[in-house]
Design an enzyme around this catalytic site. Structure first.
Site, mmCIF file in Angstrom:
data_model
loop_
_atom_site.group_PDB
_atom_site.id
_atom_site.type_symbol
_atom_site.label_atom_id
_atom_site.label_comp_id
_atom_site.label_asym_id
_atom_site.label_seq_id
_atom_site.Cartn_x
_atom_site.Cartn_y
_atom_site.Cartn_z
ATOM 1 N N ASP A 39 0.837 -1.204 0.000
ATOM 2 C CA ASP A 39 0.000 0.000 0.000
ATOM 3 C C ASP A 39 0.871 1.253 0.000
ATOM 4 O OD1 ASP A 39 -2.379 1.365 -0.022
ATOM 5 O OD2 ASP A 39 -2.701 1.251 2.139
ATOM 6 N N GLY A 40 0.317 2.331 -0.549
ATOM 7 C CA GLY A 40 0.996 3.630 -0.477
ATOM 8 C C GLY A 40 1.592 4.115 -1.783
ATOM 9 N N ARG A 43 0.305 7.682 -2.539
ATOM 10 C CA ARG A 43 0.914 8.711 -1.677
ATOM 11 C C ARG A 43 2.370 8.965 -2.064
ATOM 12 N NH1 ARG A 43 -1.387 5.844 3.515
ATOM 13 N NH2 ARG A 43 -2.006 4.398 1.867
ATOM 14 N N TRP A 44 3.059 7.902 -2.458
ATOM 15 C CA TRP A 44 4.453 8.046 -2.895
ATOM 16 C C TRP A 44 4.507 8.996 -4.102
ATOM 17 C CZ3 TRP A 44 7.338 7.315 -7.289
ATOM 18 C CH2 TRP A 44 8.726 7.160 -7.137
ATOM 19 N N GLU A 86 -12.415 -4.563 -4.582
ATOM 20 C CA GLU A 86 -12.870 -3.194 -4.323
ATOM 21 C C GLU A 86 -12.087 -2.185 -5.161
ATOM 22 O OE1 GLU A 86 -12.147 -5.447 -1.898
ATOM 23 O OE2 GLU A 86 -14.221 -5.832 -1.266
ATOM 24 N N ASN A 87 -10.877 -2.549 -5.591
ATOM 25 C CA ASN A 87 -10.069 -1.624 -6.406
ATOM 26 C C ASN A 87 -10.677 -1.372 -7.792
ATOM 27 O OD1 ASN A 87 -6.875 -2.802 -5.062
ATOM 28 N ND2 ASN A 87 -8.059 -1.024 -4.448
ATOM 29 N N TRP A 88 -11.658 -2.201 -8.208
ATOM 30 C CA TRP A 88 -12.358 -1.938 -9.473
ATOM 31 C C TRP A 88 -13.096 -0.596 -9.411
ATOM 32 C CZ3 TRP A 88 -10.958 -4.630 -13.510
ATOM 33 C CH2 TRP A 88 -10.615 -5.982 -13.405
ATOM 34 N N ARG A 90 -11.900 2.175 -8.665
ATOM 35 C CA ARG A 90 -10.984 3.287 -9.019
ATOM 36 C C ARG A 90 -11.238 3.745 -10.462
ATOM 37 N NH1 ARG A 90 -5.286 2.373 -5.854
ATOM 38 N NH2 ARG A 90 -6.225 1.788 -3.875
ATOM 39 N N GLU A 226 0.844 -12.914 12.732
ATOM 40 C CA GLU A 226 1.416 -11.759 13.443
ATOM 41 C C GLU A 226 1.403 -10.564 12.485
ATOM 42 O OE1 GLU A 226 2.455 -11.541 16.621
ATOM 43 O OE2 GLU A 226 1.835 -13.613 16.952
HETATM 44 C C1 IPE Z 1 -5.406 -2.755 -0.212
HETATM 45 O O1 IPE Z 1 -5.071 -1.433 -0.417
HETATM 46 C C2 IPE Z 1 -5.459 -3.483 -1.524
HETATM 47 C C3 IPE Z 1 -4.166 -3.732 -2.120
HETATM 48 C C4 IPE Z 1 -3.019 -3.480 -1.600
HETATM 49 C C5 IPE Z 1 -4.215 -4.350 -3.403
HETATM 50 P P1 IPE Z 1 -6.191 -0.302 -0.599
HETATM 51 O O2 IPE Z 1 -5.474 0.967 -0.764
HETATM 52 O O3 IPE Z 1 -7.141 -0.682 -1.686
HETATM 53 O O4 IPE Z 1 -6.964 -0.385 0.797
HETATM 54 P P2 IPE Z 1 -7.843 0.698 1.536
HETATM 55 O O5 IPE Z 1 -8.879 1.201 0.543
HETATM 56 O O6 IPE Z 1 -6.931 1.797 1.973
HETATM 57 O O7 IPE Z 1 -8.438 -0.029 2.696
HETATM 58 C C1 IPE Z 2 -1.445 0.222 -3.390
HETATM 59 O O1 IPE Z 2 -1.254 1.593 -3.426
HETATM 60 C C2 IPE Z 2 -1.679 -0.365 -4.760
HETATM 61 C C3 IPE Z 2 -3.050 -0.831 -4.988
HETATM 62 C C4 IPE Z 2 -4.004 -0.845 -4.113
HETATM 63 C C5 IPE Z 2 -3.359 -1.305 -6.340
HETATM 64 P P1 IPE Z 2 -2.463 2.615 -3.443
HETATM 65 O O2 IPE Z 2 -2.817 2.897 -4.866
HETATM 66 O O3 IPE Z 2 -3.588 2.119 -2.604
HETATM 67 O O4 IPE Z 2 -1.795 3.885 -2.786
HETATM 68 P P2 IPE Z 2 -2.428 4.881 -1.734
HETATM 69 O O5 IPE Z 2 -2.991 4.069 -0.612
HETATM 70 O O6 IPE Z 2 -3.504 5.643 -2.461
HETATM 71 O O7 IPE Z 2 -1.300 5.753 -1.310
HETATM 72 MG MG MG Z 3 -4.096 2.352 -0.661
#
Ligand code: IPE
Ligand code: IPE
Ligand code: MG
Length: 277
Positions: A39-40, A43-44, A86-88, A90, A226
């Site tokens: 994740d992140g 933001r990066w 859930e990423n669908w 986006r 853990e």
């Molecule tokens: C979790 O990250 C899903 C993946 C890393 C693929 P998200 O960025 O989608 O999670 P939320 O929305 O912050 O919970």
């Molecule tokens: C994780 O990074 C990658 C996926 C969920 C596909 P994010 O895209 O969720 O990055 P943030 O959380 O918006 O920083």
């Molecule tokens: Mg994220």
């Protein structure tokens, strides 16, 4: 024979600090399965005034380093959460870019994965992915199917709740068709119908970018994992952080609902004393 020290193949790390963390790992007590919520990326990119997709692209270097390091360490299973159901939600442009990056990653890395004896397996509702991605995934899975090293699971269009619902449907089908009886349904029956069937459950769950949630990842399998969270954003994650997560994991006491090991040991000692002639 297993050794406490790193297996061969570890080139001397360039940073002393990294070497120090690696030296802290007990290779006899490695986690069998490490699962990572990457994740992140967004933001990066935002911190650099770049589009989100630049963060996803930068995340590939972290994936490469973590996969190869995990295999070299001797982990049995590594699972990376790459795309949730859930990423669908986006924007289309971001989803399409993620699918393109996934194809590129597979094209560029497949031979390396194969040479390193890694077995690649996607988990999730893979059928929901675009045909070109499905083709690349099937090719990678078929190419590495005979490998005997680390199993590398990549969670795509993955949802822990969907996985459990899919397993429940299969159990119901097996009952209706007379393959199992209702009173035979137990945890093992469900477990064998999950996408991760046959894998050890995660011992260690890592999440980057500081979020303290599991976001629908491996809900059934992480019952006693853990948890280890770092503030580092995924594109900045490298082997050093993985080593640190393992060192910290090894300092934890896992109880699985039992009492602490010191009390158990003391109880065993006193029982031995009282039963001596
Ligand atoms: C979790 O990250 C899903 C993946 C890393 C693929 P998200 O960025 O989608 O999670 P939320 O929305 O912050 O919970
Ligand atoms: C994780 O990074 C990658 C996926 C969920 C596909 P994010 O895209 O969720 O990055 P943030 O959380 O918006 O920083
Ligand atoms: Mg994220």
């Amino acid at each position: 024979m297993p050794a406490r020290n790193p297996p061969t193949g570890f080139s001397s790390p360039s940073h002393d600090e990294e070497r120090e963390v690696l030296d802290g790992i007990d290779f006899l007590r490695l986690p069998r399965h490490v699962a990572i919520i990457m994740d992140g990326n967004g933001r990066w990119a935002r911190a650099r005034h770049l589009p989100r997709i630049a963060g996803h692209r930068a995340g590939i270097a972290a994936v490469r380093d973590v996969v190869e390091t995990s295999a070299r360490l001797g982990l049995e299973v590594l699972t990376l959460y790459a795309f949730s159901r859930e990423n669908w939600r986006r924007p289309n442009a971001e989803v399409n870019a993620l699918m393109r990056l996934l194809r590129e990653y597979l094209e560029n890395e497949l031979e390396t994965l194969h040479q390193k004896n890694i077995r690649f397996r996607p988990i999730g509702r893979v059928d929901e992915l675009p045909p070109s991605v499905k083709r690349a995934l099937h090719k990678a899975e078929a190419r590495t199917a005979g490998n005997t090293g680390m199993e590398f699971l990549i969670a795509l269009s993955y949802s822990g709740r969907t996985e459990i619902a899919d397993a429940a449907r299969q159990v119901a089908e097996d009952v209706v068709e007379g393959r199992i009886r209702l009173d035979e349904i137990d945890e093992g029956v469900v477990d064998a119908r999950l996408y991760t069937a046959g894998c050890a459950e995660p011992d260690l769950l890592v999440r980057t970018s500081g979020e303290l949630r599991v976001s629908n990842f491996l809900l059934w399998q992480i019952a006693y994992a853990e948890l280890w969270v770092t503030q580092d954003l995924w594109p900045d994650f490298r082997r050093k952080q993985l080593y640190q997560a393992i060192v910290d994991y090894q300092a934890r006491e896992r109880r699985f609902g039992d009492i602490d090991s010191h009390t158990i040991a003391a109880r065993t000692r006193s029982r031995r004393r009282t039963t001596k002639p």
